[in-house]
Structure formats: C-alpha cells, structure tokens
Scaffold this active site. Sequence first.
Site, PDB file in Angstrom:
ATOM      1  N   ASP A   1       0.858  -1.175   0.000  1.00 53.26           N
ATOM      2  CA  ASP A   1       0.000   0.000   0.000  1.00 53.26           C
ATOM      3  C   ASP A   1       0.903   1.237   0.000  1.00 53.26           C
ATOM      4  O   ASP A   1       1.914   1.287   0.699  1.00 53.26           O
ATOM      5  CB  ASP A   1      -0.894   0.002   1.248  1.00 53.26           C
ATOM      6  CG  ASP A   1      -1.936   1.108   1.188  1.00 53.26           C
ATOM      7  OD1 ASP A   1      -2.990   0.878   0.608  1.00 53.26           O
ATOM      8  OD2 ASP A   1      -1.664   2.208   1.724  1.00 53.26           O
ATOM      9  N   GLU A  53      -4.859   2.502  -4.233  1.00 55.32           N
ATOM     10  CA  GLU A  53      -3.412   2.562  -4.138  1.00 55.32           C
ATOM     11  C   GLU A  53      -2.815   1.264  -3.617  1.00 55.32           C
ATOM     12  O   GLU A  53      -1.657   1.227  -3.207  1.00 55.32           O
ATOM     13  CB  GLU A  53      -2.991   3.716  -3.217  1.00 55.32           C
ATOM     14  CG  GLU A  53      -3.277   3.537  -1.747  1.00 55.32           C
ATOM     15  CD  GLU A  53      -4.680   3.978  -1.341  1.00 55.32           C
ATOM     16  OE1 GLU A  53      -4.898   4.228  -0.164  1.00 55.32           O
ATOM     17  OE2 GLU A  53      -5.561   4.081  -2.230  1.00 55.32           O
ATOM     18  N   ASN A  69      -2.503  12.770  -3.140  1.00 48.31           N
ATOM     19  CA  ASN A  69      -3.515  13.268  -4.070  1.00 48.31           C
ATOM     20  C   ASN A  69      -3.958  14.670  -3.686  1.00 48.31           C
ATOM     21  O   ASN A  69      -4.129  15.548  -4.540  1.00 48.31           O
ATOM     22  CB  ASN A  69      -4.725  12.335  -4.086  1.00 48.31           C
ATOM     23  CG  ASN A  69      -4.616  11.263  -5.159  1.00 48.31           C
ATOM     24  OD1 ASN A  69      -3.862  11.422  -6.118  1.00 48.31           O
ATOM     25  ND2 ASN A  69      -5.323  10.171  -5.002  1.00 48.31           N
ATOM     26  N   ASP A 119      -2.210   9.609 -10.403  1.00 49.01           N
ATOM     27  CA  ASP A 119      -2.190   8.546 -11.418  1.00 49.01           C
ATOM     28  C   ASP A 119      -0.765   8.253 -11.867  1.00 49.01           C
ATOM     29  O   ASP A 119      -0.369   7.097 -12.061  1.00 49.01           O
ATOM     30  CB  ASP A 119      -3.046   8.967 -12.622  1.00 49.01           C
ATOM     31  CG  ASP A 119      -4.531   8.974 -12.288  1.00 49.01           C
ATOM     32  OD1 ASP A 119      -4.909   8.424 -11.238  1.00 49.01           O
ATOM     33  OD2 ASP A 119      -5.311   9.540 -13.064  1.00 49.01           O
TER      34      ASP A 119
END
Length: 523
Positions: free
Chosen positions: A383, A427, A391, A400
């Site tokens: 993770d 993620e 973000n 992305d």
Amino acid sequence: MPIPIHDPNHAPGGALKRLPLLKAAVAFIAAVCLCLCGLLFLQLEQSRRHDVESARIASANLTRAMAQQAQDTFLQADLVLASLADWIQDDGFGPSTRPRLHQIFARRVQSLEQLHGLFLFDKNGHWVVTSFERLHRGPGVADRDYFKFHQQNASLIAHVGPAVPSRQNGEWIIPVSRRLNDPKGNFQGVLLAGIKMSYFDQFFKSFNIDDQGEMALALSDGTLLARRPFDEAQIGRPLADEYVYEHQHASMGAGDTDLRPSSDGIVRLHGHRHLQAYPLVVTAAMSEQAILAGWYDRAFQSSLIVALVVLGVCLFGWVFVRQVRNSERIEADLRKAQEALELIATHDSLTGLANRRLFERALDIEFGRGARQRSSLSLIMLDIDFFKRYNDTYGHVAGDHCLAEVAKVLKACCHRKADLAVRYGGEEFAVLLPDTNLHGAMALAEQIRRSVIDKHITHSASPSGYLTVSLGCYAFVPSSLDSTEVFIQRTDAALYQAKHSGRNCVAALSREGAFDALERSDR
C-alpha cells in the site's frame, strides 16, 4: 388483449431504451479517436526525441572537431613562441640581432596561415621587432591586458588574452603571448603571436550549419574571441549570461543543453567543449527550426493521415448510431460484444498490471497446483503510504502518475513468468508468487520497497519527504482445507501490521497467524 411493449401514450419510448447504448457507442468512438490522437502524439514525440538526440550527436562531433582545430591552431603558435623565446633568452634582442629576428619572425608567419604577425616588446611595452617590413612607431602596448598580465605574473607559459584590434593595421587578432625574462629572472619584455580572427571565421564557414546557427570561440570565463556570424560589437563581450555558462561548470570537458531560447529569442541546441591544453571553449548552436525541419514535415503528413482516419471513424460512428436506432437486434449484439470485451479485460488500463479479476482466477489455479504439488505459495500486498495526502497535495493527475511509477517498480522486480503483479484496488497492489517461501517473498518485498525509495518521488506530505510503501507478506503450502479468502486476509493483516509499525517497512505473518512472529526489515 396483449400488453403493449411500448407505452402507447409515449411512442418514442424505444429511443429511451437505446439511449445508454447510444452513449456507449459515442464514448467508444471518442475513445478510438483519442487513442489515435494519443498514438500520433507518442509517435511524433518519439520521432522528435530521435531527431533531437541525433542533433546532440552531431553537435558533439562538431564541437569536437572545432576544439581539435582550435587547439592545433593555438599549439602551433605556442610552439613558435616557445622556440623564439628560447632563442631570445640565449642571444637577446639587441640592435645587432634585430635584423635576424625580423627575418625569423617573417618566415614563421609565412609558414603558419593563422598568424597575423609576430611581435616583440620590451619591458616598457615599446615596439622592438615585428614580422612586418616596417616597424610600427606609434604608442606601445603597455596598456594592453596581455602586457599587464605578464608584468604582474612570473609564469612563462603561454597566455591567451581577449581579442583586440592590431595596432599594426587594425585587423582583429587573438593574442597569444609569452613573458621574457633577463638572466636574473626580471621582466624583460613580451613576445606576442597574433592569430587572425578571420582565420577562425573561415574555419567556421567550412561547417554546414543553418542560417540561424551559431559557432563561437571564447575564453573559459565566457569572453568571446571569434564568432559565426561575425559581429564586431559582440567581440570581447562576456557571455556569462548565456545558458551554457550558467549551467555548465568551466571544468567540464564537454556538454550540451536542451532546446531553449537564446538571447536573441531563437530556440537553439547549444553544445560546448573545453580545450585540454588552453583555457578556451568552443561552442556550437543549431536552431530548433533546422533540427526539426524534417520532423515538422512528418508531423504534418502523419497528422493529416490521422485526421482523415478520425474523420472516417466519426462518419462510421454516425452510420453505426443510425443503425443502432433502426435495429434493436444490432443493439443487442453490441451489448453482447461489450459484455464479451468486459470479460476479457484482465489488465488495469492505468498501470498495465493485472486487474483483480485476473488475480482471483490465477489465485484459484495456483491454490490447486500448490495443493497437488505441495509447493509453497506466497502473497505480497503493498500500500502506498499517505496516498490520500499525495492526491490532496499534488492532484489526481499526479496521483495517477505515482500509481504508474509504482507499477513500473513491480514489473521490474517480478522477473519470473509465473509471478503476477496486480493492482488490487486504489493505491493497493499485490504480487502472487508461486513456488516461493516466506524468505523469498520478504526478499522480493524488500527489493520493491527500496526500488520505490530509489525512484525519489517527492512527497512533501510524508514524514520522509519521499514516496514510500508498506508491504505485508504471507506464505504457506495450500491444502484442500484452506481458502483464498483467509490467504488474502492474513496477507492483509501483515500489511496492516507493517503500517501500524510506522510504514515504509516489510512485515510477515507466521503460518499460525500470530503477530509475535512478526518479521520486519530495517527502515
């Protein structure tokens, strides 16, 4: 009386049923057009990079040839000065030796086309001997930079000074000079060789560069000596504001820069090379217009072809949509085709990794194979640490890109064909490792963790300042009594323990599932 299929009070109701399919068709056509445009962009960008790289190679070859020629030019003049200096040190330059010195000077100048003349000045800067027929009777050269340099420096090596107009006839020359000492080591005078600036101008013209290109010879501090195109106002001007001198250290042998605007607004690719034996640098710049002239033609042709293809696709789509509206059978067939495409879609479009559907299918297969062959099966789940903060800080487009970079790491670390890297969701990623024990899984997990750190992806919202990942590992030999859900849950528990332990680490869960058997790598 049978129940009508359509509402009699709303005859166009059939169009409402077909509306989702129509939207899907329009979206598909738009996606095809975007893909074509994207492929065009990638092809053109690759072609552009190839042309620029070819220009870099050509620039390196050009500066290498310029540097070699310049070094040979100054070396020949330096050797002449060295031999004359030795002769003068032995015989002096009194009135009796001056006629012979004049003859030697004249012969040396005739033998080297780059020489404007040879000059000898006494310790006060007065003219003593030259290679010209008539000795200049004007003011001396005590005010010249090269003369002051030798007055103040005891070094006997050659000195290359800024370009000056010759006081013999006004021609621009590049002075190469040597200090002369008397037998006691005191300053006795200066021996000077003037190299024609026109020599370098002719040499630069022998190279085939575009009209907007530039070539120059300068001192290592950026002071311009010679230039193509020639501009007298530029001679002697410091070029410290030029990009090559801002970003390339003077001790570097050679280098080039990216395409960027020059001081005159023209975009050029600059290359430079420092001479090994003298404090000089040659530079060459090719304009973007010349470098990409062929690329612009190919870009126009390719763009025209793609535009025609896109137009054809759009026309086909228009016809297709009309057919959809007129035929429910075609609508049903297209829905079936869409469902079939969804069934075979096994990879994540953003990262290129396997998606969850393929992962579950592969997990079932490997479970059965591991149970039959009694081989160990390992799973790594990872993770991205503080991805929501990433973000929020950099935006979803950067997010992305971050996911894609982590996916590249997984692809690079999974060397076996049987290893399966998966984007598990959001993620979160997973790596399925058949025939791998816990030790091997942890070694691969640590490799992945360090590879992500080595990417040096800035993450200001992370305590470390860079993007990191947490990884959990679990391995066992499956049997008919085990389930894939428990397998995933235990791996996920190891991942949770890694995150609970401070993130940016690898944790493993024992076969019994006890956390007291946790193994964690050093951070």
